[in-house]
Enzyme design. Structure first.
Site, PDB file in Angstrom:
ATOM      1  N   SER A 153     -10.620   0.445   2.901  1.00 28.45           N
ATOM      2  CA  SER A 153     -10.227   0.234   3.973  1.00 28.45           C
ATOM      3  C   SER A 153      -9.695   1.582   4.671  1.00 28.45           C
ATOM      4  O   SER A 153      -9.009   2.386   4.004  1.00 28.45           O
ATOM      5  CB  SER A 153      -9.059  -0.671   4.028  1.00 28.45           C
ATOM      6  OG  SER A 153      -9.492  -1.892   3.335  1.00 28.45           O
TER       7      SER A 153
ATOM      8  N   ARG B 135       0.742  -1.056   0.041  1.00 29.65           N
ATOM      9  CA  ARG B 135       0.251   0.187  -0.088  1.00 29.65           C
ATOM     10  C   ARG B 135       0.710   1.360  -0.081  1.00 29.65           C
ATOM     11  O   ARG B 135       0.542   2.445   0.548  1.00 29.65           O
ATOM     12  CB  ARG B 135      -0.956  -0.089   1.432  1.00 29.65           C
ATOM     13  CG  ARG B 135      -1.891  -1.096   1.252  1.00 29.65           C
ATOM     14  CD  ARG B 135      -2.985  -1.045   0.365  1.00 29.65           C
ATOM     15  NE  ARG B 135      -4.058  -1.984   0.507  1.00 29.65           N
ATOM     16  CZ  ARG B 135      -4.166  -3.229   0.165  1.00 29.65           C
ATOM     17  NH1 ARG B 135      -3.331  -3.873  -0.788  1.00 29.65           N
ATOM     18  NH2 ARG B 135      -5.366  -4.086   0.532  1.00 29.65           N
TER      19      ARG B 135
ATOM     20  N   GLU C 190      -4.697   4.482   5.976  1.00 32.12           N
ATOM     21  CA  GLU C 190      -4.595   4.334   4.571  1.00 32.12           C
ATOM     22  C   GLU C 190      -5.095   5.443   3.645  1.00 32.12           C
ATOM     23  O   GLU C 190      -4.629   5.724   2.483  1.00 32.12           O
ATOM     24  CB  GLU C 190      -5.255   2.927   4.023  1.00 32.12           C
ATOM     25  CG  GLU C 190      -4.981   2.700   2.562  1.00 32.12           C
ATOM     26  CD  GLU C 190      -5.585   1.272   2.216  1.00 32.12           C
ATOM     27  OE1 GLU C 190      -5.193   0.192   2.999  1.00 32.12           O
ATOM     28  OE2 GLU C 190      -6.372   1.225   1.149  1.00 32.12           O
TER      29      GLU C 190
HETATM   30  P1  FAD Z   1      -8.057   9.323  -5.393  1.00 31.23           P
HETATM   31  O1  FAD Z   1      -8.864   9.161  -4.203  1.00 31.23           O
HETATM   32  O2  FAD Z   1      -8.736  10.441  -6.407  1.00 31.23           O
HETATM   33  O3  FAD Z   1      -6.598   9.848  -5.043  1.00 31.23           O
HETATM   34  C1  FAD Z   1      -6.200   8.929  -4.077  1.00 31.23           C
HETATM   35  C2  FAD Z   1      -4.535   9.619  -3.751  1.00 31.23           C
HETATM   36  O4  FAD Z   1      -3.667   9.534  -4.929  1.00 31.23           O
HETATM   37  C3  FAD Z   1      -4.573  11.217  -3.607  1.00 31.23           C
HETATM   38  O5  FAD Z   1      -3.546  11.437  -2.776  1.00 31.23           O
HETATM   39  C4  FAD Z   1      -4.385  11.722  -4.926  1.00 31.23           C
HETATM   40  O6  FAD Z   1      -3.661  12.877  -4.952  1.00 31.23           O
HETATM   41  C5  FAD Z   1      -3.313  10.709  -5.586  1.00 31.23           C
HETATM   42  N1  FAD Z   1      -3.395  10.367  -6.875  1.00 31.23           N
HETATM   43  C6  FAD Z   1      -4.404  10.130  -7.552  1.00 31.23           C
HETATM   44  N2  FAD Z   1      -4.272  10.038  -8.929  1.00 31.23           N
HETATM   45  C7  FAD Z   1      -3.296  10.407  -9.056  1.00 31.23           C
HETATM   46  C8  FAD Z   1      -2.279  10.551 -10.180  1.00 31.23           C
HETATM   47  N3  FAD Z   1      -2.766  10.314 -11.567  1.00 31.23           N
HETATM   48  N4  FAD Z   1      -1.073  10.944 -10.129  1.00 31.23           N
HETATM   49  C9  FAD Z   1      -0.674  11.258  -9.010  1.00 31.23           C
HETATM   50  N5  FAD Z   1      -1.140  11.267  -7.512  1.00 31.23           N
HETATM   51  C10 FAD Z   1      -2.358  10.699  -7.983  1.00 31.23           C
HETATM   52  N6  FAD Z   1      -7.555  -0.121  -2.411  1.00 31.23           N
HETATM   53  C11 FAD Z   1      -6.832  -1.215  -2.722  1.00 31.23           C
HETATM   54  O7  FAD Z   1      -5.585  -0.852  -2.799  1.00 31.23           O
HETATM   55  N7  FAD Z   1      -7.493  -2.378  -2.585  1.00 31.23           N
HETATM   56  C12 FAD Z   1      -8.784  -2.623  -2.751  1.00 31.23           C
HETATM   57  O8  FAD Z   1      -9.232  -3.771  -2.521  1.00 31.23           O
HETATM   58  C13 FAD Z   1      -9.647  -1.304  -2.625  1.00 31.23           C
HETATM   59  N8  FAD Z   1     -10.948  -1.443  -2.425  1.00 31.23           N
HETATM   60  C14 FAD Z   1     -11.685  -0.402  -2.202  1.00 31.23           C
HETATM   61  C15 FAD Z   1     -13.188  -0.632  -1.919  1.00 31.23           C
HETATM   62  C16 FAD Z   1     -14.022   0.488  -1.799  1.00 31.23           C
HETATM   63  C17 FAD Z   1     -15.444   0.297  -1.696  1.00 31.23           C
HETATM   64  C18 FAD Z   1     -13.454   1.891  -1.887  1.00 31.23           C
HETATM   65  C19 FAD Z   1     -14.252   3.185  -1.672  1.00 31.23           C
HETATM   66  C20 FAD Z   1     -11.974   2.175  -2.349  1.00 31.23           C
HETATM   67  C21 FAD Z   1     -11.224   0.918  -2.167  1.00 31.23           C
HETATM   68  N9  FAD Z   1      -9.599   0.991  -2.398  1.00 31.23           N
HETATM   69  C22 FAD Z   1      -8.869   0.017  -2.298  1.00 31.23           C
HETATM   70  C23 FAD Z   1      -8.988   2.169  -2.188  1.00 31.23           C
HETATM   71  C24 FAD Z   1      -9.094   3.011  -3.511  1.00 31.23           C
HETATM   72  O9  FAD Z   1      -9.937   2.480  -4.579  1.00 31.23           O
HETATM   73  C25 FAD Z   1      -7.653   3.000  -4.340  1.00 31.23           C
HETATM   74  O10 FAD Z   1      -6.758   3.510  -3.329  1.00 31.23           O
HETATM   75  C26 FAD Z   1      -7.777   3.799  -5.875  1.00 31.23           C
HETATM   76  O11 FAD Z   1      -6.378   3.544  -6.411  1.00 31.23           O
HETATM   77  C27 FAD Z   1      -7.948   5.388  -5.549  1.00 31.23           C
HETATM   78  O12 FAD Z   1      -8.200   5.754  -7.024  1.00 31.23           O
HETATM   79  P2  FAD Z   1      -8.627   7.315  -7.146  1.00 31.23           P
HETATM   80  O13 FAD Z   1      -8.755   7.504  -8.618  1.00 31.23           O
HETATM   81  O14 FAD Z   1     -10.359   7.112  -6.592  1.00 31.23           O
HETATM   82  O15 FAD Z   1      -7.738   8.085  -6.478  1.00 31.23           O
HETATM   83  P1  NAP Z   2     -10.674 -10.799   4.115  1.00 32.60           P
HETATM   84  O1  NAP Z   2     -10.712 -11.896   2.902  1.00 32.60           O
HETATM   85  O2  NAP Z   2     -11.904 -10.797   5.178  1.00 32.60           O
HETATM   86  O3  NAP Z   2      -9.377 -10.926   4.909  1.00 32.60           O
HETATM   87  C1  NAP Z   2      -9.018 -10.151   6.132  1.00 32.60           C
HETATM   88  C2  NAP Z   2      -7.726  -9.408   6.189  1.00 32.60           C
HETATM   89  O4  NAP Z   2      -6.892 -10.638   6.213  1.00 32.60           O
HETATM   90  C3  NAP Z   2      -7.249  -8.879   4.910  1.00 32.60           C
HETATM   91  O5  NAP Z   2      -7.215  -7.475   5.195  1.00 32.60           O
HETATM   92  C4  NAP Z   2      -6.208  -9.682   4.192  1.00 32.60           C
HETATM   93  O6  NAP Z   2      -5.036  -8.860   3.985  1.00 32.60           O
HETATM   94  C5  NAP Z   2      -5.770 -10.550   5.273  1.00 32.60           C
HETATM   95  N1  NAP Z   2      -5.933 -12.027   4.420  1.00 32.60           N
HETATM   96  C6  NAP Z   2      -6.701 -12.915   4.457  1.00 32.60           C
HETATM   97  N2  NAP Z   2      -6.480 -14.070   3.990  1.00 32.60           N
HETATM   98  C7  NAP Z   2      -5.052 -13.865   3.564  1.00 32.60           C
HETATM   99  C8  NAP Z   2      -4.028 -14.644   3.164  1.00 32.60           C
HETATM  100  N3  NAP Z   2      -4.237 -15.906   2.465  1.00 32.60           N
HETATM  101  N4  NAP Z   2      -2.996 -14.202   3.076  1.00 32.60           N
HETATM  102  C9  NAP Z   2      -2.443 -13.060   3.533  1.00 32.60           C
HETATM  103  N5  NAP Z   2      -3.603 -12.115   3.786  1.00 32.60           N
HETATM  104  C10 NAP Z   2      -4.593 -12.680   4.237  1.00 32.60           C
HETATM  105  O7  NAP Z   2     -10.675  -9.205   3.879  1.00 32.60           O
HETATM  106  P2  NAP Z   2     -11.698  -8.185   2.965  1.00 32.60           P
HETATM  107  O8  NAP Z   2     -12.016  -7.046   3.745  1.00 32.60           O
HETATM  108  O9  NAP Z   2     -13.038  -9.306   2.409  1.00 32.60           O
HETATM  109  O10 NAP Z   2     -11.092  -7.855   1.557  1.00 32.60           O
HETATM  110  C11 NAP Z   2     -10.867  -8.526   0.540  1.00 32.60           C
HETATM  111  C12 NAP Z   2      -9.298  -8.181   0.010  1.00 32.60           C
HETATM  112  O11 NAP Z   2      -9.781  -6.767  -0.670  1.00 32.60           O
HETATM  113  C13 NAP Z   2      -8.338  -8.176   0.563  1.00 32.60           C
HETATM  114  O12 NAP Z   2      -7.222  -8.353   0.024  1.00 32.60           O
HETATM  115  C14 NAP Z   2      -8.114  -6.485   1.062  1.00 32.60           C
HETATM  116  O13 NAP Z   2      -7.119  -5.781   1.151  1.00 32.60           O
HETATM  117  C15 NAP Z   2      -8.807  -5.806  -0.274  1.00 32.60           C
HETATM  118  N6  NAP Z   2      -9.674  -4.742   0.092  1.00 32.60           N
HETATM  119  C16 NAP Z   2      -9.003  -3.421   0.174  1.00 32.60           C
HETATM  120  C17 NAP Z   2      -9.684  -2.351   0.417  1.00 32.60           C
HETATM  121  C18 NAP Z   2      -8.843  -1.143   0.590  1.00 32.60           C
HETATM  122  O14 NAP Z   2      -9.553   0.015   0.680  1.00 32.60           O
HETATM  123  N7  NAP Z   2      -7.549  -0.994   0.602  1.00 32.60           N
HETATM  124  C19 NAP Z   2     -11.009  -2.407   0.884  1.00 32.60           C
HETATM  125  C20 NAP Z   2     -11.722  -3.480   0.484  1.00 32.60           C
HETATM  126  C21 NAP Z   2     -11.008  -4.641   0.180  1.00 32.60           C
HETATM  127  P3  NAP Z   2      -4.678  -7.903   2.820  1.00 32.60           P
HETATM  128  O15 NAP Z   2      -5.817  -6.721   3.110  1.00 32.60           O
HETATM  129  O16 NAP Z   2      -3.475  -7.664   3.023  1.00 32.60           O
HETATM  130  O17 NAP Z   2      -5.052  -8.644   1.674  1.00 32.60           O
END
Ligand code: FAD
Ligand code: NAP
Length: 338
Positions: free
Chosen positions: A236, A163, A334
């Site tokens: 998250s 991340r 995050e």
């Molecule tokens: P923004 O929210 O608009 O920006 C985020 C940051 O990145 C800001 O600081 C912005 O300045 C910067 N930024 C954006 N675009 C650029 C660019 N072109 N150049 C330089 N900087 C930039 N994230 C995960 O990693 N895994 C997931 O599974 C995941 N699941 C999600 C589920 C939900 C329901 C939601 C709402 C979010 C989730 N996220 C997840 C977080 C999000 O989707 C990601 O971080 C995504 O990449 C953000 O994209 P955005 O275009 O909306 O960025």
């Molecule tokens: P989940 O499957 O319920 O798992 C809970 C947590 O345990 C997750 O955070 C995941 O870490 C960890 N995990 C589960 N199984 C794993 C494995 N086999 N090895 C290593 N780590 C494991 O999680 P969830 O909330 O439903 O999300 C599913 C996936 O979507 C996850 O990978 C999560 O990161 C991603 N997600 C991210 C965001 C975001 O905003 N960043 C939002 C929603 C979902 P990791 O998170 O490191 O994978």
């Protein structure tokens, strides 16, 4: 140059709180950046915004919002093994994943349905279900605000981590604007189905194709995660904390149900599930001034009933404090706060 003044950002971020920006400029093409930075000396007061799915505004944004809307993709190279695709930063990430799946390109399917733009994907090295976008990125093209030129930064120089990347470093947030990303997908059949929920699905199926994996990821996500259009949120709120093996053993002695995922045998570190820590504090569904901890996944904070950005931040601080008091573990945000 059409710069809008005192514009509401409500429809430009997924927490959907009511908040304004002093100035708003929509980037239709990457060349707009050159024009913009020639005319405006604003190196300290701009924010590049994609789809706003990883940001929380706690007050009026005093500066320029540069809204990335430059879309489009182009195949730059392909052979029998791989395909290289340049994707403009404003392209929707999941539309790109869909394109890959429909064209039998392997590697992006576990990252289905992650909201946001392709340009933001490298910023926090988006990840889900055991996959991380860093493994698909060849290079990123950026506009360097300091030098006012476009540059290529190859994968090794992006410092991708869990991340994180150089684009998240505070000194670079005002410097690099990602304008396109070059991805390499595989044409060879290969899946990454080791992650818990996908493992069960793989075990039950005889034959699996790319669409099956995408459909399953979408199904699981929809069953657990709130859809921002219905319940505003930014995914998250915190990263999963990493602790030493010894800390994990101590915590497990007190809380045997605690999940811990070994990061690597050499480093002897464990990743905890932040959502579980919050849940064990009894905070699932906890409400505060219109904001709430999500009732299915405690790692997500939602805007349940017209919460302000400040209220969401205060709730997140309370959650952090409770987790620290109970487990001695510090949660790190995050979501990007502005
Ligand atoms: P923004 O929210 O608009 O920006 C985020 C940051 O990145 C800001 O600081 C912005 O300045 C910067 N930024 C954006 N675009 C650029 C660019 N072109 N150049 C330089 N900087 C930039 N994230 C995960 O990693 N895994 C997931 O599974 C995941 N699941 C999600 C589920 C939900 C329901 C939601 C709402 C979010 C989730 N996220 C997840 C977080 C999000 O989707 C990601 O971080 C995504 O990449 C953000 O994209 P955005 O275009 O909306 O960025
Ligand atoms: P989940 O499957 O319920 O798992 C809970 C947590 O345990 C997750 O955070 C995941 O870490 C960890 N995990 C589960 N199984 C794993 C494995 N086999 N090895 C290593 N780590 C494991 O999680 P969830 O909330 O439903 O999300 C599913 C996936 O979507 C996850 O990978 C999560 O990161 C991603 N997600 C991210 C965001 C975001 O905003 N960043 C939002 C929603 C979902 P990791 O998170 O490191 O994978």
């Amino acid at each position: 140059m059409n710069i809008e003044k005192n514009k509401s950002l409500k429809n430009y971020h997924t927490f959907r709180t009511e908040v304004e920006t002093s100035f708003f400029f929509k980037l239709e093409r990457k060349e707009d950046l050159t024009l913009f930075f020639e005319d405006n000396d604003i190196s300290t007061s701009f924010l590049l915004l994609g789809e706003g799915s990883n940001v929380l505004f706690t007050k009026k944004f005093e500066g320029y919002i540069l809204y990335m809307a430059a879309k489009g993709l182009e195949v730059l190279y392909e052979d029998e093994n791989v395909c290289r695709i340049k994707v403009n930063a404003g392209e929707n990430w999941d539309d790109f994943v869909k394109y890959c799946v429909e064209n039998n390109l392997y590697g992006a399917e576990n990252l289905s349905l992650i909201p946001g733009t392709a340009g933001a994907a490298p910023v926090q090295n988006i990840g889900a279900y055991g996959a991380e976008v860093k493994n698909l990125i060849v290079s990123t093209e950026v506009f360097d605000v300091k030098e006012k030129i476009f540059k290529e930064i190859d994968n090794q120089h992006c410092a991708f981590e869990y991340r994180s990347s150089i684009f998240k470093y505070p000194e670079n947030k005002k410097r690099y604007i990602i304008t396109s990303v070059l991805f390499e997908l595989s044409k060879k059949r290969s899946f990454n189905l080791e992650y818990g929920a996908l493992k069960n699905f793989a075990a039950e199926r005889k034959h699996i194709n790319l669409e099956d994996v995408r459909d399953e990821v979408i199904r699981i996500r929809k069953s657990k995660l709130p859809v921002p259009e219905e319940v505003p949120n930014a995914g998250s709120f915190f990263k999963n904390p990493v602790v030493s093996e010894r800390s994990f053993q101590n915590l497990s002695a007190a809380y045997p149900e605690l999940k811990g995922f070994p990061l690597s045998a050499e480093e002897k570190e464990y990743k905890l599930a932040a959502g579980q820590l919050i849940d064990l504090c009894g905070l699932k569904a906890y409400e505060y001034k219109g904001a709430a901890v999500h009732d299915k996944q405690a790692l997500v904070i939602v805007n349940k009933n017209n919460a302000s950005g400040q209220a969401i931040l205060e709730l997140s601080e309370y959650v952090k404090k409770q987790v620290f008091n109970k487990f001695g573990v510090k949660l790190v945000r995050e979501v990007n706060i502005y």
